[in-house]
Design a protein around this motif. Sequence first.
Motif, mmCIF file in Angstrom:
data_model
loop_
_atom_site.group_PDB
_atom_site.id
_atom_site.type_symbol
_atom_site.label_atom_id
_atom_site.label_comp_id
_atom_site.label_asym_id
_atom_site.label_seq_id
_atom_site.Cartn_x
_atom_site.Cartn_y
_atom_site.Cartn_z
ATOM 1 N N ALA A 106 -1.447 41.938 17.318
ATOM 2 C CA ALA A 106 -1.645 40.455 17.370
ATOM 3 C C ALA A 106 -0.293 39.763 16.670
ATOM 4 C CB ALA A 106 -2.761 40.486 16.654
ATOM 5 N N ALA A 107 -0.143 41.142 15.260
ATOM 6 C CA ALA A 107 0.656 40.414 14.619
ATOM 7 C C ALA A 107 2.668 40.151 15.376
ATOM 8 C CB ALA A 107 1.233 41.531 13.631
ATOM 9 N N LEU A 108 2.585 41.807 16.382
ATOM 10 C CA LEU A 108 3.624 41.630 17.435
ATOM 11 C C LEU A 108 3.853 40.488 18.169
ATOM 12 C CD1 LEU A 108 6.417 43.616 17.515
ATOM 13 C CD2 LEU A 108 4.869 44.709 19.062
ATOM 14 N N ALA A 109 2.671 40.341 19.000
ATOM 15 C CA ALA A 109 2.555 39.574 20.110
ATOM 16 C C ALA A 109 2.627 38.166 19.024
ATOM 17 C CB ALA A 109 1.098 39.138 20.672
ATOM 18 N N ALA A 110 2.899 38.067 18.615
ATOM 19 C CA ALA A 110 2.955 36.190 17.693
ATOM 20 C C ALA A 110 4.156 36.147 17.976
ATOM 21 C CB ALA A 110 2.178 36.312 15.389
ATOM 22 N N TYR A 111 4.785 36.810 17.907
ATOM 23 C CA TYR A 111 6.265 36.243 18.107
ATOM 24 C C TYR A 111 6.913 36.147 19.442
ATOM 25 C CZ TYR A 111 11.599 36.260 17.520
ATOM 26 O OH TYR A 111 13.004 35.881 17.842
ATOM 27 N N PRO A 112 7.620 34.819 19.576
ATOM 28 C CA PRO A 112 8.198 34.099 18.910
ATOM 29 C C PRO A 112 6.587 32.907 19.058
ATOM 30 C CG PRO A 112 9.305 34.002 20.542
ATOM 31 C CD PRO A 112 8.751 35.291 20.949
ATOM 32 N N SER A 113 6.317 32.039 18.248
ATOM 33 C CA SER A 113 5.420 31.057 17.790
ATOM 34 C C SER A 113 5.999 29.555 17.749
ATOM 35 C CB SER A 113 4.697 31.143 16.640
ATOM 36 O OG SER A 113 5.270 31.134 15.417
ATOM 37 N N LYS A 114 7.204 29.870 18.088
ATOM 38 C CA LYS A 114 8.019 28.516 17.619
ATOM 39 C C LYS A 114 9.578 28.439 18.828
ATOM 40 C CE LYS A 114 9.378 28.970 13.058
ATOM 41 N NZ LYS A 114 9.748 28.455 12.096
ATOM 42 N N PRO A 115 10.386 27.702 19.292
ATOM 43 C CA PRO A 115 11.181 28.196 19.150
ATOM 44 C C PRO A 115 12.622 28.635 18.929
ATOM 45 C CG PRO A 115 11.429 25.643 19.864
ATOM 46 C CD PRO A 115 10.294 26.066 19.714
ATOM 47 N N LYS B 247 9.913 35.330 29.299
ATOM 48 C CA LYS B 247 9.056 36.681 28.675
ATOM 49 C C LYS B 247 9.108 36.276 27.310
ATOM 50 C CE LYS B 247 10.266 39.121 32.412
ATOM 51 N NZ LYS B 247 9.194 40.031 33.125
ATOM 52 N N LEU B 248 9.662 35.449 26.167
ATOM 53 C CA LEU B 248 9.403 35.647 25.355
ATOM 54 C C LEU B 248 7.904 34.543 24.610
ATOM 55 C CD1 LEU B 248 12.893 35.010 23.379
ATOM 56 C CD2 LEU B 248 11.088 37.157 23.044
ATOM 57 N N GLY B 249 8.357 32.787 25.683
ATOM 58 C CA GLY B 249 6.989 31.714 26.279
ATOM 59 C C GLY B 249 7.489 30.998 25.257
ATOM 60 N N GLN B 250 8.839 31.175 24.817
ATOM 61 C CA GLN B 250 9.628 30.067 23.566
ATOM 62 C C GLN B 250 10.500 29.814 24.529
ATOM 63 O OE1 GLN B 250 7.514 28.548 21.786
ATOM 64 N NE2 GLN B 250 6.164 29.138 21.373
ATOM 65 N N GLN B 251 11.022 27.860 23.994
ATOM 66 C CA GLN B 251 12.206 27.610 24.495
ATOM 67 C C GLN B 251 13.688 28.696 23.126
ATOM 68 O OE1 GLN B 251 12.813 23.298 23.963
ATOM 69 N NE2 GLN B 251 14.721 23.507 25.214
ATOM 70 N N VAL B 252 14.965 29.129 24.024
ATOM 71 C CA VAL B 252 15.908 29.469 23.677
ATOM 72 C C VAL B 252 16.609 28.806 23.918
ATOM 73 C CG1 VAL B 252 17.392 31.223 23.043
ATOM 74 C CG2 VAL B 252 15.235 32.157 23.998
ATOM 75 N N VAL B 253 17.010 28.115 22.771
ATOM 76 C CA VAL B 253 18.182 27.236 22.389
ATOM 77 C C VAL B 253 19.520 27.638 21.669
ATOM 78 C CG1 VAL B 253 18.785 24.913 21.633
ATOM 79 C CG2 VAL B 253 16.205 25.525 22.084
#
Length: 339
Positions: free
Chosen positions: A37-46, A73-79
């Motif tokens: 769960a800890a590993l899956a939590a990253y990333p939780s924001k852009p 793949k990360l499920g978050q925006q990469v800026v």
Amino acid sequence: MQIHHSFAAAALLAGAVCLGVQAQTPAPAPAPATAPAALAAYPSKPVRVVVTFPPGGSTDVVMRLLVPRLNDKLGQQVVVDNRPGAGGNIGLTLVAKAPPDGYILGVGAAGALSANSSLYAQMPFDVLKDFKPVTMLAAIPFVIIGQPSLGPKTQKELIAMAKAQPGKLSIAHGGNGTAMHLTAELFMQMADIKLVTIPYKGSGPAALDVLAGQVPLAVVDLPSALQQIKAGKLVAYAVTSPQRLPMLPDVPTVAEQGLTGYDSTGWFGLVAPAGTPPSVVSRLNTEITAALNDNEIKASLRNLGVEPAPSKPEEFEAYIKSENLKWAKVIRSANIKLD
């Protein structure tokens, strides 16, 4: 550069931590889902990626080519955040001082991650202490070019001419302290010749002036000269990578023409602040490596004259160390300093 393009990701999950309890009470069993769960939590924001070059350059183009795949793949925006200047030192200083949580990363090139430590009297960060290498991204081979009217057709003939006329021939490059400048210096040192180095504001202008007859020789990146070489308007004496290039299969390397061991390749890769958790580094490495190994992305990069070069974090770290040592020696011998 000998970076193998293979990576088998293995995220290292933290072991259970035993908590202090009374003597007769058995230690509670750790919840099996905690580490995943800890590993899956990253990333939780852009995630912000600081690119140390302006928009439109090879480094920027490569990172932006990867962004859609990483967003998915990360499920978050990469800026992408372009922070050019001081040979890459401005952008990487921001990364070095960022929290080590994986949300501010940096893309640095060979200059900032290896040569700058010897070029600048003072550095705002320590490359080997302040960053955690994530993966190499790509390599950009260089080519030594000349005017057809110059005379020599091979590297051996060029070296012979230079030895007969020490200090008379000039060679252009992409700017003082750049990888192209150091490529020229390494060539001169290993060939035991003296050329006059002329800095330009980039590889493209240097190639154009060779084409126009303003300067006889240059070290440039492949995209700047490929079409003119194929058209016979420029002579390609050698490529500076350890192996021949698929785009120029008939042009030999510097090393195979007598300067054994010669290797000078532009490169850039992704780094995180030192102290970034191994699980975060592993996650980033896994996703970026998979993207760079994608056939469509590989083809797009090679069309730009860029060779994808994914690596394991420890491979990239060892390569950065070896590059620091190599270029420090070249820079000392050539007495190159930047303010």
